[in-house]
Structures are given as structure tokens and as C-alpha cells.
Design a protein around this motif. Structure first.
Motif, PDB file in Angstrom:
ATOM      1  N   ALA A 105       1.493   8.310 -46.725  1.00 32.05           N
ATOM      2  CA  ALA A 105       0.918   7.437 -45.706  1.00 32.05           C
ATOM      3  C   ALA A 105       1.799   7.447 -44.468  1.00 32.05           C
ATOM      4  O   ALA A 105       3.027   7.539 -44.566  1.00 32.05           O
ATOM      5  CB  ALA A 105       0.758   6.006 -46.226  1.00 32.05           C
ATOM      6  N   ALA A 106       1.171   7.354 -43.304  1.00 28.50           N
ATOM      7  CA  ALA A 106       1.886   7.347 -42.041  1.00 28.50           C
ATOM      8  C   ALA A 106       1.226   6.370 -41.079  1.00 28.50           C
ATOM      9  O   ALA A 106       0.001   6.266 -41.040  1.00 28.50           O
ATOM     10  CB  ALA A 106       1.907   8.745 -41.425  1.00 28.50           C
ATOM     11  N   VAL A 107       2.063   5.655 -40.314  1.00 25.09           N
ATOM     12  CA  VAL A 107       1.587   4.760 -39.264  1.00 25.09           C
ATOM     13  C   VAL A 107       2.349   5.134 -37.995  1.00 25.09           C
ATOM     14  O   VAL A 107       3.478   4.685 -37.786  1.00 25.09           O
ATOM     15  CB  VAL A 107       1.818   3.277 -39.622  1.00 25.09           C
ATOM     16  CG1 VAL A 107       1.194   2.369 -38.558  1.00 25.09           C
ATOM     17  CG2 VAL A 107       1.242   2.949 -40.993  1.00 25.09           C
ATOM     18  N   PRO A 108       1.780   5.974 -37.156  1.00 22.11           N
ATOM     19  CA  PRO A 108       2.510   6.478 -35.988  1.00 22.11           C
ATOM     20  C   PRO A 108       3.047   5.386 -35.075  1.00 22.11           C
ATOM     21  O   PRO A 108       4.149   5.520 -34.544  1.00 22.11           O
ATOM     22  CB  PRO A 108       1.463   7.342 -35.274  1.00 22.11           C
ATOM     23  CG  PRO A 108       0.564   7.803 -36.374  1.00 22.11           C
ATOM     24  CD  PRO A 108       0.481   6.645 -37.319  1.00 22.11           C
ATOM     25  N   SER A 109       2.313   4.295 -34.877  1.00 23.94           N
ATOM     26  CA  SER A 109       2.765   3.238 -33.962  1.00 23.94           C
ATOM     27  C   SER A 109       4.047   2.572 -34.439  1.00 23.94           C
ATOM     28  O   SER A 109       4.824   2.045 -33.636  1.00 23.94           O
ATOM     29  CB  SER A 109       1.675   2.180 -33.791  1.00 23.94           C
ATOM     30  OG  SER A 109       1.466   1.472 -34.999  1.00 23.94           O
ATOM     31  N   LEU A 110       4.282   2.592 -35.764  1.00 17.58           N
ATOM     32  CA  LEU A 110       5.488   1.993 -36.345  1.00 17.58           C
ATOM     33  C   LEU A 110       6.533   3.038 -36.695  1.00 17.58           C
ATOM     34  O   LEU A 110       7.587   2.702 -37.232  1.00 17.58           O
ATOM     35  CB  LEU A 110       5.128   1.190 -37.599  1.00 17.58           C
ATOM     36  CG  LEU A 110       4.106   0.060 -37.428  1.00 17.58           C
ATOM     37  CD1 LEU A 110       3.839  -0.624 -38.765  1.00 17.58           C
ATOM     38  CD2 LEU A 110       4.589  -0.956 -36.399  1.00 17.58           C
ATOM     39  N   THR A 138      -2.960  -4.927 -46.670  1.00 14.43           N
ATOM     40  CA  THR A 138      -1.623  -4.407 -46.381  1.00 14.43           C
ATOM     41  C   THR A 138      -0.666  -5.588 -46.314  1.00 14.43           C
ATOM     42  O   THR A 138      -1.069  -6.716 -46.051  1.00 14.43           O
ATOM     43  CB  THR A 138      -1.569  -3.640 -45.042  1.00 14.43           C
ATOM     44  OG1 THR A 138      -1.823  -4.557 -43.961  1.00 14.43           O
ATOM     45  CG2 THR A 138      -2.578  -2.510 -45.007  1.00 14.43           C
ATOM     46  N   ARG A 139       0.605  -5.302 -46.525  1.00 18.53           N
ATOM     47  CA  ARG A 139       1.646  -6.307 -46.346  1.00 18.53           C
ATOM     48  C   ARG A 139       2.882  -5.598 -45.785  1.00 18.53           C
ATOM     49  O   ARG A 139       3.197  -4.473 -46.163  1.00 18.53           O
ATOM     50  CB  ARG A 139       2.014  -6.997 -47.673  1.00 18.53           C
ATOM     51  CG  ARG A 139       0.890  -7.810 -48.298  1.00 18.53           C
ATOM     52  CD  ARG A 139       0.473  -9.001 -47.471  1.00 18.53           C
ATOM     53  NE  ARG A 139      -0.537  -9.820 -48.153  1.00 18.53           N
ATOM     54  CZ  ARG A 139      -1.844  -9.630 -48.057  1.00 18.53           C
ATOM     55  NH1 ARG A 139      -2.304  -8.646 -47.285  1.00 18.53           N
ATOM     56  NH2 ARG A 139      -2.694 -10.415 -48.708  1.00 18.53           N
ATOM     57  N   GLY A 140       3.569  -6.279 -44.862  1.00 18.61           N
ATOM     58  CA  GLY A 140       4.813  -5.757 -44.323  1.00 18.61           C
ATOM     59  C   GLY A 140       4.663  -4.930 -43.068  1.00 18.61           C
ATOM     60  O   GLY A 140       5.642  -4.339 -42.612  1.00 18.61           O
ATOM     61  N   PHE A 141       3.468  -4.891 -42.478  1.00 15.14           N
ATOM     62  CA  PHE A 141       3.233  -4.087 -41.282  1.00 15.14           C
ATOM     63  C   PHE A 141       3.344  -4.902 -39.992  1.00 15.14           C
ATOM     64  O   PHE A 141       3.130  -4.371 -38.917  1.00 15.14           O
ATOM     65  CB  PHE A 141       1.855  -3.437 -41.348  1.00 15.14           C
ATOM     66  CG  PHE A 141       1.751  -2.323 -42.349  1.00 15.14           C
ATOM     67  CD1 PHE A 141       1.871  -0.998 -41.963  1.00 15.14           C
ATOM     68  CD2 PHE A 141       1.544  -2.598 -43.696  1.00 15.14           C
ATOM     69  CE1 PHE A 141       1.786   0.029 -42.887  1.00 15.14           C
ATOM     70  CE2 PHE A 141       1.457  -1.578 -44.631  1.00 15.14           C
ATOM     71  CZ  PHE A 141       1.589  -0.262 -44.237  1.00 15.14           C
ATOM     72  N   GLY A 142       3.670  -6.186 -40.103  1.00 17.62           N
ATOM     73  CA  GLY A 142       3.746  -7.046 -38.918  1.00 17.62           C
ATOM     74  C   GLY A 142       2.424  -7.730 -38.665  1.00 17.62           C
ATOM     75  O   GLY A 142       2.331  -8.953 -38.632  1.00 17.62           O
ATOM     76  N   GLU A 143       1.377  -6.963 -38.493  1.00 19.12           N
ATOM     77  CA  GLU A 143      -0.004  -7.437 -38.473  1.00 19.12           C
ATOM     78  C   GLU A 143      -0.666  -6.805 -39.680  1.00 19.12           C
ATOM     79  O   GLU A 143      -0.683  -5.583 -39.816  1.00 19.12           O
ATOM     80  CB  GLU A 143      -0.698  -7.001 -37.180  1.00 19.12           C
ATOM     81  CG  GLU A 143      -2.154  -7.408 -37.091  1.00 19.12           C
ATOM     82  CD  GLU A 143      -2.827  -6.857 -35.839  1.00 19.12           C
ATOM     83  OE1 GLU A 143      -3.536  -7.619 -35.176  1.00 19.12           O
ATOM     84  OE2 GLU A 143      -2.633  -5.663 -35.528  1.00 19.12           O
ATOM     85  N   ASP A 144      -1.193  -7.635 -40.584  1.00 16.01           N
ATOM     86  CA  ASP A 144      -1.674  -7.112 -41.855  1.00 16.01           C
ATOM     87  C   ASP A 144      -3.139  -7.419 -42.080  1.00 16.01           C
ATOM     88  O   ASP A 144      -3.693  -8.382 -41.537  1.00 16.01           O
ATOM     89  CB  ASP A 144      -0.872  -7.711 -43.013  1.00 16.01           C
ATOM     90  CG  ASP A 144       0.500  -7.078 -43.158  1.00 16.01           C
ATOM     91  OD1 ASP A 144       0.562  -5.849 -43.306  1.00 16.01           O
ATOM     92  OD2 ASP A 144       1.507  -7.818 -43.097  1.00 16.01           O
ATOM     93  N   ILE A 145      -3.746  -6.594 -42.907  1.00 17.83           N
ATOM     94  CA  ILE A 145      -5.075  -6.899 -43.424  1.00 17.83           C
ATOM     95  C   ILE A 145      -4.904  -7.771 -44.655  1.00 17.83           C
ATOM     96  O   ILE A 145      -4.263  -7.364 -45.628  1.00 17.83           O
ATOM     97  CB  ILE A 145      -5.843  -5.613 -43.770  1.00 17.83           C
ATOM     98  CG1 ILE A 145      -6.163  -4.836 -42.482  1.00 17.83           C
ATOM     99  CG2 ILE A 145      -7.132  -5.947 -44.522  1.00 17.83           C
ATOM    100  CD1 ILE A 145      -6.911  -3.552 -42.714  1.00 17.83           C
ATOM    101  N   TYR A 146      -5.450  -8.988 -44.594  1.00 17.61           N
ATOM    102  CA  TYR A 146      -5.358  -9.912 -45.727  1.00 17.61           C
ATOM    103  C   TYR A 146      -6.367  -9.515 -46.800  1.00 17.61           C
ATOM    104  O   TYR A 146      -6.056  -9.509 -47.994  1.00 17.61           O
ATOM    105  CB  TYR A 146      -5.613 -11.340 -45.253  1.00 17.61           C
ATOM    106  CG  TYR A 146      -5.544 -12.374 -46.341  1.00 17.61           C
ATOM    107  CD1 TYR A 146      -4.321 -12.731 -46.913  1.00 17.61           C
ATOM    108  CD2 TYR A 146      -6.707 -13.002 -46.801  1.00 17.61           C
ATOM    109  CE1 TYR A 146      -4.261 -13.682 -47.922  1.00 17.61           C
ATOM    110  CE2 TYR A 146      -6.649 -13.947 -47.805  1.00 17.61           C
ATOM    111  CZ  TYR A 146      -5.426 -14.285 -48.363  1.00 17.61           C
ATOM    112  OH  TYR A 146      -5.377 -15.227 -49.363  1.00 17.61           O
TER     113      TYR A 146
END
Length: 213
Positions: free
Chosen positions: A62-67, A103-111
Motif C-alpha cells: 500500500a502507498a499514500v503519496p501525499s503522506l 483506516t486508522r493512523g492517516f490523520g484523516e481517516d475513514i471511520y
């Protein structure tokens, strides 16, 4: 998209957590640490798709380019069709048949996220439906958003995971609400399983790319 795929492939050399000490995933983590201590490229082993599939603990990329996150996420639990995966720094992604539901731990998460309409459309390869997504803001307040969505085929494509390439059908999901709009992409194999995706996590986080195998 080619740059994005290269970014995801780099995740095979990013540290893994303590859940699978001694297996392929943790050896990859050790290789990264060695690279910082000994910047000799020849000292870094090359890992393959077969190495990932041989890992005693199931993993995804998994990758999140903005982070600037690119990691191996290890499976830590399942509940029905939902599977939760954790990164080396404690970020988690929960997938249901390849769709991000939390998601959890991304700063802004999907609950939480409703996947029924999307799942049905993925099975058909096309469709229109509504999606409800609940997000956690920086104050841990839950914000509920309802989107009108459409899924349509883009065409045939190749998915590359490290040294292995697969044929897949690429599908585009377009969603709109009063306050936001996004486009997601899903690559599905002949069994209609999601093998790669690019999914929106929120306005500040943007998209995450996942690869499953």
C-alpha cells in the motif's frame, strides 16, 4: 500511472512491523535498515513477487503519496469479508473484497464505508449506486457523506507487482456529493477480484494505492 506503480513497487523495500519476525517481510525490513547503515546498493537483496507470496504472514502493498508512505501491510485480523492490515508504523487499512472500509493512523481517516452498491457494480463491471462514507476529522468527530457514484470500464491493463505482471480489467468509479468529488480506480482479474486499486481516503489525504495477491 507508471510513476504511481513504481512508487508502490518501492514498498517492497520498506520496513515491516514485528508481527512476522524472521519471515520474508521482516527480512525486507532489515534490508532497508542495512541500506541506511551501508549505502552499498549491491548489499541490498532483491525481492520478488514469489518472496511476498511466501511470507508466513499474509501481506499487501500500500502507498499514500501525499503522506510519503509506501509500505508492506501485514494482516492482523478478519471479520467476515473484512480484513485489517497494519503497516510498520501502526497505520491500518481495512478492506472488504478489496474496497477500503476503514483506516486508522492517516490523520484523516475513514471511520466506516458502505460497500454494497460498489461491490455489486464491481461484480457486473458497471453500475450506478449511492455510497455512504463516514470520516474521522482531526478532532475525532464523525462526518457522514453520501455520494452518488457510477462505475464504468476503462479497458484492459497490466498490473505489475515487483517482477510479475498480470492482465486485468481497469474500472473507474466516479463519486460526487454536495461537498466533494473523487475518482477511484479498480483493477480486477478474471475472477472479479480486486488486485490493485487507487481509492480516495479524504480531502487532505487523497488517494491510497493497494496491491493484493
Amino acid at each position: 500511472m507508471k510513476n504511481l506503480l513504481k512508487f508502490v513497487a518501492f514498498s517492497a523495500l520498506v520496513a515491516c512491523g514485528p508481527l512476522a519476525q524472521g519471515n520474508t517481510a521482516s527480512k525486507m525490513s532489515a534490508a532497508v535498515k542495512s541500506r541506511f547503515n551501508q549505502p552499498d546498493a549491491e548489499a541490498i537483496p532483491t525481492y520478488t513477487f514469489a518472496d511476498l507470496t511466501a511470507s508466513e504472514t499474509p501481506v499487501i502493498l500500500a502507498a499514500v503519496p501525499s503522506l510519503e508512505v509506501a509500505d508492506i501491510f501485514q494482516k492482523i485480523g478478519s471479520n467476515g469479508n473484512q480484513e485489517t492490515w497494519i503497516s510498520s508504523i501502526g497505520m491500518t487499512i481495512t478492506l472488504e473484497n478489496g474496497i477500503v472500509v476503514a483506516t486508522r493512523g492517516f490523520g484523516e481517516d475513514i471511520y466506516a464505508a458502505d460497500t454494497r452498491g460498489l461491490s455489486a457494480a464491481l461484480g457486473r463491471g458497471v453500475g450506478t449506486y449511492s455510497r455512504n462514507i463516514e470520516q474521522l476529522d482531526s478532532s475525532d468527530e464523525v462526518i457522514r457523506m453520501e455520494f452518488s457514484c457510477e462505475l464504468e470500464p476503462v479497458g484492459q491493463d497490466q498490473v505489475t507487482i515487483l517482477d510479475r505482471s498480470f492482465g486485468a480489467t481497469k474500472l473507474q468509479e466516479t463519486c460526487r456529493s454536495e461537498d466533494a468529488a473523487f475518482a477511484n480506480y479498480y483493477w480486477v482479474n478474471g475472477s472479479r477480484d480486486v488486485v490493485q486499486s487507487q481509492q480516495w481516503l479524504g480531502k487532505s489525504v487523497g488517494h491510497a494505492t493497494t496491491q493484493q495477491f
